[in-house]
Design a protein around this motif. Structure first.
Motif, PDB file in Angstrom:
ATOM      1  N   VAL A 134       0.345  -3.074   5.281  1.00 51.80           N
ATOM      2  CA  VAL A 134      -0.116  -4.001   4.242  1.00 51.80           C
ATOM      3  C   VAL A 134       0.877  -5.154   4.145  1.00 51.80           C
ATOM      4  O   VAL A 134       2.080  -4.940   3.943  1.00 51.80           O
ATOM      5  N   GLY A 135       0.374  -6.390   4.282  1.00 48.49           N
ATOM      6  CA  GLY A 135       1.253  -7.556   4.212  1.00 48.49           C
ATOM      7  C   GLY A 135       2.166  -7.640   5.435  1.00 48.49           C
ATOM      8  O   GLY A 135       1.786  -7.283   6.551  1.00 48.49           O
ATOM      9  N   SER A 157      -2.568  -1.743  -2.767  1.00 49.13           N
ATOM     10  CA  SER A 157      -3.211  -1.438  -1.485  1.00 49.13           C
ATOM     11  C   SER A 157      -2.413  -0.412  -0.694  1.00 49.13           C
ATOM     12  O   SER A 157      -2.988   0.460  -0.031  1.00 49.13           O
ATOM     13  N   ARG A 167      -2.867  -4.539  10.744  1.00 54.48           N
ATOM     14  CA  ARG A 167      -3.301  -4.604   9.344  1.00 54.48           C
ATOM     15  C   ARG A 167      -4.065  -3.353   8.932  1.00 54.48           C
ATOM     16  O   ARG A 167      -4.241  -3.107   7.735  1.00 54.48           O
ATOM     17  N   ASP A 198      -0.654  -6.789  -5.745  1.00 54.42           N
ATOM     18  CA  ASP A 198      -1.888  -6.418  -5.049  1.00 54.42           C
ATOM     19  C   ASP A 198      -1.576  -5.630  -3.779  1.00 54.42           C
ATOM     20  O   ASP A 198      -2.278  -4.653  -3.459  1.00 54.42           O
ATOM     21  N   GLU A 199      -0.529  -6.056  -3.056  1.00 44.36           N
ATOM     22  CA  GLU A 199      -0.151  -5.334  -1.833  1.00 44.36           C
ATOM     23  C   GLU A 199       0.339  -3.933  -2.162  1.00 44.36           C
ATOM     24  O   GLU A 199       0.039  -2.976  -1.435  1.00 44.36           O
ATOM     25  N   GLU A 200       1.072  -3.788  -3.252  1.00 50.74           N
ATOM     26  CA  GLU A 200       1.595  -2.470  -3.616  1.00 50.74           C
ATOM     27  C   GLU A 200       0.466  -1.511  -3.990  1.00 50.74           C
ATOM     28  O   GLU A 200       0.508  -0.327  -3.667  1.00 50.74           O
ATOM     29  N   PRO A 234       6.750  -5.942  -1.735  1.00 52.35           N
ATOM     30  CA  PRO A 234       5.367  -6.435  -1.674  1.00 52.35           C
ATOM     31  C   PRO A 234       4.918  -6.986  -3.026  1.00 52.35           C
ATOM     32  O   PRO A 234       5.526  -6.701  -4.064  1.00 52.35           O
ATOM     33  N   SER A 235       3.852  -7.785  -2.993  1.00 48.71           N
ATOM     34  CA  SER A 235       3.253  -8.268  -4.237  1.00 48.71           C
ATOM     35  C   SER A 235       2.548  -7.116  -4.944  1.00 48.71           C
ATOM     36  O   SER A 235       2.388  -6.019  -4.393  1.00 48.71           O
TER      37      SER A 235
END
Length: 342
Positions: A44-45, A209, A40, A205-207, A202-203
């Motif tokens: 990410v994710g 990050s 992690r 928020d993940e993108e 990715p979502s």
């Protein structure tokens, strides 16, 4: 016992784990959590992807990664190898790639005394973790060389055999979008992959990050949590995880329900599937369930372990018909429906 009655859930005494094995399962469960946390730091994710890769690794099997470019497949695989102190090589498959580009070949070398001799130069397949990038771009002869490496863990060059290092794992990628200039993998080779792991976007928020993580300072080096010897010992441990009789029955019946012929499939399946999964799918369901149970710190395979690996193990082994495609149904959808009905 009736056809629908399942055997007792208890494993026979001779298949139960020893005290040392129980402690080894506990250690593997702890390492699993540490691996997640370590990865992690740079990934990410992709938690399910990481877990399925570990399931395949400790089951001594290979995996096929399916996803559009830019989803960090290469980074994930290389960092996974880094945390386990394994040698990693990436092979970019192209239409002009020859078998010797993968395996290596004999090279004429000067011995220094006026004489020459052939010496074998190792190819990139001599590593613990191989990322075969866009494997379906290689011609059939090159795919055959990779198939031998995957199946036998050895290669043959000019009539001489060479063993590949242990542990050995091939993670192949396919681009689901661009198919021009590709050579579809034959079913015999697809069957050698334990799991088809599909990566999604990715979502939001993940993108965000991902953008933060990858556009700043250099990525950190990860800690080495295992060695090759540790992995081999835990791969042996996975083989000893007990499986109750009813789990074997459950796995076999699930695979048999994917076959349109023979009267074992539900009435709705034959128009949608032209070819179902073979016996190797049952083996991979059991091995995958054993590996997942050990990674979760369980001392026995449970029904949820089989269900967890069922979709990635079965999806690439089903050949759907034109009728299924016309209805917008994928092999993944069909496997999920079978699970819902079981």
């Amino acid at each position: 016992m009736s056809q629908t009655e399942l055997p007792d859930t208890q494993a026979p005494p001779e298949t139960r784990l020893t005290d040392d094995d129980v402690q080894a399962v506990d250690r593997l469960g702890d390492i699993h959590l540490k691996l997640r946390e370590e990865l992690r730091r740079v990934i990410v994710g992709q938690r399910d992807t990481i877990d399925l890769l570990l399931v395949c690794l400790f089951a001594r099997r290979h995996a096929l990664l399916m996803g559009v470019p830019g989803l960090a497949k290469t980074l994930l695989v290389s960092k996974l190898a880094e945390t386990m102190s394994l040698k990693f090589n990436r092979i970019q498959f192209t239409p002009d790639l020859m078998p010797m580009d993968i395996t290596g070949t004999d090279i004429l070398q000067d011995r220094g005394d006026g004489r020459r001799e052939f010496q074998f130069a190792h190819g990139p397949v001599f590593a613990n973790v191989i990322l075969a990038d866009e494997i379906n771009r290689a011609p059939p002869k090159t795919q055959a060389a990779m198939l031998e490496a995957m199946q036998e863990q050895r290669i043959t060059v000019v009539g001489k055999g060479f063993d590949l290092p242990s542990p050995f794992m091939v993670l192949a990628t396919q681009n689901p979008v661009e198919q021009e200039g590709t050579y579809p993998l034959p079913e015999a080779q697809l069957d050698r992959f334990m799991a088809l792991i599909e990566l999604d976007y990715p979502s939001e928020d993940e993108e965000i990050s991902i953008a933060r993580t990858t556009t700043g300072a250099a990525l950190p080096e990860l800690n080495h949590l295992m060695t090759a010897e540790d992995i081999l010992a835990h791969q042996d441990l996975v083989r000893r995880i007990p499986v109750p009789d009813h789990i074997y029955v459950e796995a076999a019946r699930l695979v048999r329900r994917t076959r349109p012929g023979g009267g074992t499939a539900p009435d709705w399946l034959p128009p949608l599937v032209s070819w179902g999964a073979g016996p190797r799918a049952v083996q991979d369901l059991i091995l995958g369930a054993k590996s997942r149970a050990a990674l979760e710190g369980s001392y026995m395979v449970r029904s949820e372990d089989v269900r967890y690996v069922a979709v990635p193990v079965l999806t690439h082994r089903l050949i759907t018909t034109f009728a299924a495609q016309a209805e917008g149904l994928s092999a993944r959808d069909i496997v999920k429906r079978l699970l819902d009905e079981s």
